[in-house]
Write an enzyme that holds these catalytic residues in place. Structure first.
Site, PDB file in Angstrom:
ATOM      1  N   GLY A 101      53.716  52.751  43.610  1.00 26.07           N
ATOM      2  CA  GLY A 101      54.184  51.152  43.526  1.00 26.07           C
ATOM      3  C   GLY A 101      53.316  50.254  42.771  1.00 26.07           C
ATOM      4  N   LYS A 147      40.604  46.083  44.376  1.00 27.94           N
ATOM      5  CA  LYS A 147      39.683  46.879  46.134  1.00 27.94           C
ATOM      6  C   LYS A 147      38.310  47.283  44.872  1.00 27.94           C
ATOM      7  CE  LYS A 147      41.661  44.434  47.174  1.00 27.94           C
ATOM      8  NZ  LYS A 147      43.123  43.676  46.286  1.00 27.94           N
ATOM      9  N   ILE A 198      45.879  36.278  44.049  1.00 28.51           N
ATOM     10  CA  ILE A 198      44.561  37.458  42.301  1.00 28.51           C
ATOM     11  C   ILE A 198      43.870  36.347  41.287  1.00 28.51           C
ATOM     12  CG2 ILE A 198      45.744  38.246  40.287  1.00 28.51           C
ATOM     13  CD1 ILE A 198      48.715  39.237  41.634  1.00 28.51           C
ATOM     14  N   GLU A 257      41.077  36.979  43.424  1.00 28.55           N
ATOM     15  CA  GLU A 257      39.960  38.537  43.516  1.00 28.55           C
ATOM     16  C   GLU A 257      39.309  38.933  41.968  1.00 28.55           C
ATOM     17  OE1 GLU A 257      42.622  41.532  45.520  1.00 28.55           O
ATOM     18  OE2 GLU A 257      42.908  40.092  47.213  1.00 28.55           O
ATOM     19  N   VAL A 317      49.318  23.337  33.854  1.00 28.63           N
ATOM     20  CA  VAL A 317      49.585  24.870  32.513  1.00 28.63           C
ATOM     21  C   VAL A 317      50.752  24.685  31.557  1.00 28.63           C
ATOM     22  CG1 VAL A 317      48.820  26.726  31.485  1.00 28.63           C
ATOM     23  CG2 VAL A 317      47.425  25.656  32.507  1.00 28.63           C
ATOM     24  N   LEU A 371      53.386  40.958  50.225  1.00 27.31           N
ATOM     25  CA  LEU A 371      52.140  42.223  50.833  1.00 27.31           C
ATOM     26  C   LEU A 371      52.925  43.188  50.878  1.00 27.31           C
ATOM     27  CD1 LEU A 371      50.554  39.168  53.642  1.00 27.31           C
ATOM     28  CD2 LEU A 371      50.091  39.717  50.847  1.00 27.31           C
ATOM     29  N   HIS A 381      27.071  43.955  70.145  1.00 26.11           N
ATOM     30  CA  HIS A 381      25.324  43.422  69.458  1.00 26.11           C
ATOM     31  C   HIS A 381      24.752  44.332  69.218  1.00 26.11           C
ATOM     32  CE1 HIS A 381      22.525  39.686  68.978  1.00 26.11           C
ATOM     33  NE2 HIS A 381      21.594  41.288  69.390  1.00 26.11           N
TER      34      HIS A 381
HETATM   35  P1  NAI Z   1      49.904  33.330  44.564  1.00 29.44           P
HETATM   36  O1  NAI Z   1      51.421  33.147  44.869  1.00 29.44           O
HETATM   37  O2  NAI Z   1      48.674  33.803  45.429  1.00 29.44           O
HETATM   38  O3  NAI Z   1      49.289  31.920  44.056  1.00 29.44           O
HETATM   39  C1  NAI Z   1      49.458  31.424  42.595  1.00 29.44           C
HETATM   40  C2  NAI Z   1      48.951  30.466  42.089  1.00 29.44           C
HETATM   41  O4  NAI Z   1      49.998  29.903  41.016  1.00 29.44           O
HETATM   42  C3  NAI Z   1      49.653  28.848  43.781  1.00 29.44           C
HETATM   43  O5  NAI Z   1      48.182  28.157  43.962  1.00 29.44           O
HETATM   44  C4  NAI Z   1      50.770  28.051  42.393  1.00 29.44           C
HETATM   45  O6  NAI Z   1      50.097  26.770  42.966  1.00 29.44           O
HETATM   46  C5  NAI Z   1      49.797  28.455  41.061  1.00 29.44           C
HETATM   47  N1  NAI Z   1      50.512  27.794  39.871  1.00 29.44           N
HETATM   48  C6  NAI Z   1      51.759  27.787  39.158  1.00 29.44           C
HETATM   49  N2  NAI Z   1      52.427  27.436  38.070  1.00 29.44           N
HETATM   50  C7  NAI Z   1      51.025  27.259  37.209  1.00 29.44           C
HETATM   51  C8  NAI Z   1      50.857  26.962  36.501  1.00 29.44           C
HETATM   52  N3  NAI Z   1      51.822  25.894  35.610  1.00 29.44           N
HETATM   53  N4  NAI Z   1      49.175  25.802  36.051  1.00 29.44           N
HETATM   54  C9  NAI Z   1      48.677  26.022  37.635  1.00 29.44           C
HETATM   55  N5  NAI Z   1      48.491  27.120  38.189  1.00 29.44           N
HETATM   56  C10 NAI Z   1      50.157  27.018  38.742  1.00 29.44           C
HETATM   57  O7  NAI Z   1      50.469  34.101  43.277  1.00 29.44           O
HETATM   58  P2  NAI Z   1      49.365  35.244  42.925  1.00 29.44           P
HETATM   59  O8  NAI Z   1      47.708  34.983  43.022  1.00 29.44           O
HETATM   60  O9  NAI Z   1      50.084  35.485  41.512  1.00 29.44           O
HETATM   61  O10 NAI Z   1      49.516  36.438  43.543  1.00 29.44           O
HETATM   62  C11 NAI Z   1      51.161  36.938  43.722  1.00 29.44           C
HETATM   63  C12 NAI Z   1      51.444  37.959  45.325  1.00 29.44           C
HETATM   64  O11 NAI Z   1      50.364  39.299  45.159  1.00 29.44           O
HETATM   65  C13 NAI Z   1      51.059  37.451  45.981  1.00 29.44           C
HETATM   66  O12 NAI Z   1      52.044  37.172  46.379  1.00 29.44           O
HETATM   67  C14 NAI Z   1      50.357  38.344  46.710  1.00 29.44           C
HETATM   68  O13 NAI Z   1      50.632  37.911  48.343  1.00 29.44           O
HETATM   69  C15 NAI Z   1      49.918  39.235  46.039  1.00 29.44           C
HETATM   70  N6  NAI Z   1      48.536  39.676  46.269  1.00 29.44           N
HETATM   71  C16 NAI Z   1      48.221  39.911  47.643  1.00 29.44           C
HETATM   72  C17 NAI Z   1      47.124  40.470  47.713  1.00 29.44           C
HETATM   73  C18 NAI Z   1      45.940  41.042  48.952  1.00 29.44           C
HETATM   74  O14 NAI Z   1      46.809  40.861  50.196  1.00 29.44           O
HETATM   75  N7  NAI Z   1      44.833  40.789  48.994  1.00 29.44           N
HETATM   76  C19 NAI Z   1      45.963  41.482  46.582  1.00 29.44           C
HETATM   77  C20 NAI Z   1      46.841  40.596  44.840  1.00 29.44           C
HETATM   78  C21 NAI Z   1      48.083  39.448  44.752  1.00 29.44           C
END
Ligand code: NAI
Length: 462
Positions: free
Chosen positions: A42, A53, A185, A188, A238, A316, A441
């Site tokens: 996936g 990562k 995303i 990262e 945006v 997640l 420690h």
């Molecule tokens: P996200 O939901 O984490 O963040 C999206 C961001 O975009 C939010 O802060 C939102 O306010 C902003 N946004 C939305 N529309 C906008 C606009 N028109 N202009 C400016 N900002 C705007 O989504 P992301 O980073 O795309 O990740 C998607 C999913 O993938 C998440 O639910 C996350 O849980 C998962 N993911 C998890 C990771 C991890 O566990 N380390 C790594 C990458 C993704």
């Protein structure tokens, strides 16, 4: 059309689907798993968690060699970037892990079908692959995952304006990368390209980064990333983006357009629930595309279940895996459980950010009185030895019972440190339980112990 019969057919071979398939097979069921991709695993394994990562690790080495090794007395001469080799390594990591799933399927006698799967009525799935196959199965588990969301006015254009998929494979380091969305995303992959030399501007609609996460921790993260050179423009909506030749223009409401080389759109993800035959069994997704389920992952249609990114809760991989196991156990034995209060979330930046349980804002909103213990990595010997002293551990405990309700970490290896907090919460620990546990420690984990001591105002090393 070929006809096949199984006890369970799982649609989707991501972390939710492949884990559900393995658990169901372990429990003695005959299992099929269908995926439209040749490569199993996936989004997470192919174009998500794992390749990102790999690049985070490589880019961290590059940045360390360029900026940090000197302070350790290690002189490496001129440090140069070999991006194709970095990308090849990333692809090799992905290959090893996706092949690993194919072996696990073999070992567990799971039949993998390659092709597009659609439900064709109760207990029936049609797979359109090299040939057409009709699978009859008593139980169907939907685990079709999610795809990048888009915003109005911004269309993906080749690899100039794209999602995380493109940002995992840019052919060269962009001079200026604009990231839309300061979530997992954006931070990262923004970090990866910033470390490799790009100027990175993050445009975020809200007045904060990492929405949903404990605010104080998110603000601390913002400070650290700014110090690293990432530019944040909060409160930026945006409304458009265009490409002309190799240049992109991003239009932000109320301010001047930004010209850059590439745009990463990371504004969330949308569940993959269209075109999978839901209408044939009267399953109606909600307004945002999620499939409604009950506490046992059962959809409105008998013996059809849904797990992972297509149902409520955080998108997640590990949440999907837990649901896959619980769903298979429910099918085989009538019982399966996921503790949604103990699902950690980790942002794999440098330093990492890791959290589990309730944020201060959530506790305040729920009217729950809490005590807070905070301890900085700056006062930890191991962090000093690593020269990674940014960040802190924060523990929130119930004011009356002392039960740990939330733990929020920003700091070195936070993603590994959080496991202790998750286990403690899973066992219903109090902050005193953590405080009275012997921590070796010198380790970073001592910061967790000190933060637990700090809940009662008795930290030792501050
Ligand atoms: P996200 O939901 O984490 O963040 C999206 C961001 O975009 C939010 O802060 C939102 O306010 C902003 N946004 C939305 N529309 C906008 C606009 N028109 N202009 C400016 N900002 C705007 O989504 P992301 O980073 O795309 O990740 C998607 C999913 O993938 C998440 O639910 C996350 O849980 C998962 N993911 C998890 C990771 C991890 O566990 N380390 C790594 C990458 C993704």
């Amino acid at each position: 059309m070929a006809q096949q019969t199984h006890d369970v057919v799982v649609i989707g071979a991501g972390p939710g689907g492949y884990v559900a398939a393995i658990r169901a097979a372990q429990l003695g069921l005959s299992v099929a798993c269908v995926d439209r991709e040749k490569v199993l695993g996936g989004t997470c394994l192919r174009i998500g968690c794992i390749p990102s990562k790999a690049l985070l690790e490589s880019s961290e080495h590059y940045a360390a060699a360029k900026h940090d090794l000197k302070a350790h007395g290690v002189n490496v001469g001129e440090v140069t970037l070999d991006l194709p080799t970095m990308m090849k390594r990333k692809e090799a990591v992905v290959r090893q892990l996706t092949n690993g799933i194919a072996s696990l399927f073999k070992k567990n006698k799971i039949t993998a079908y390659e092709g597009r799967a659609r439900i064709a009525g109760l207990g029936k799935v049609i797979v359109e692959g090299a040939e057409r196959t009709e699978i009859t199965a008593k139980h169907i588990i939907l685990a079709t995952g999610s795809k990048p969301a888009t915003i109005k006015g911004v269309e993906f254009v080749a690899d100039r304006i794209g999602s995380s998929t493109e940002a995992l494979s840019y052919p060269e380091v962009p001079e200026h990368l604009v990231v839309i969305g300061a979530g997992y995303i954006g931070l990262e992959l923004g970090s990866v390209w910033q470390r490799l030399g790009a100027k990175v501007t993050v445009l975020e609609y809200l007045d904060r980064i990492l929405p949903g996460m404990d605010l104080e921790t998110a603000r601390e993260a913002e400070k650290v990333f700014k110090k690293q050179g990432i530019e944040f423009r909060l409160g930026s909506k945006v409304v458009g983006a265009t490409v002309e030749g190799n240049k992109c223009t991003v239009v932000v409401e109320g301010s001047a357009p930004i010209v850059c080389d590439r745009v990463l759109v990371s504004v969330g993800r949308t569940p993959n629930t269209t075109d999978i035959g839901l209408e044939t069994v009267n399953i109606v997704p909600d307004a945002r595309g999620y499939i409604p389920i009950d506490g046992h992952f059962a959809t409105a249609a008998p013996n059809i279940y849904a797990i992972g990114d297509i149902v409520r809760g955080p998108m997640l991989a590990h949440k999907a895996e837990e649901e896959g196991v619980a769903c298979a156990e429910h099918i085989a034995g009538g019982y399966g459980h996921v503790n949604y209060d103990c699902i950690p979330g980790i942002v794999y930046t440098h330093p990492e950010i890791a959290t589990v349980g309730k944020s201060e804002e959530q506790l305040t909103e729920a009217g729950i009185a809490y005590r807070k213990g905070v301890f900085p990595f700056m006062a930890n010997g191991r962090a000093k030895a690593l020269a990674q002293t940014d960040g802190r551990v924060k523990i929130l405990a119930d004011a009356k019972t002392d039960r740990v309700l939330g733990v929020h970490i920003i700091g070195p290896r936070a993603g590994d440190l959080i496991a202790e907090a998750v286990a403690a919460m899973e066992f219903g620990a109090s902050s005193e339980d953590i405080a009275r546990t012997c921590h070796a420690h010198p380790t970073l984990a001592e910061v967790m112990k000190e933060a637990a001591l700090a809940v009662a105002g008795r930290e030792i090393h501050m």
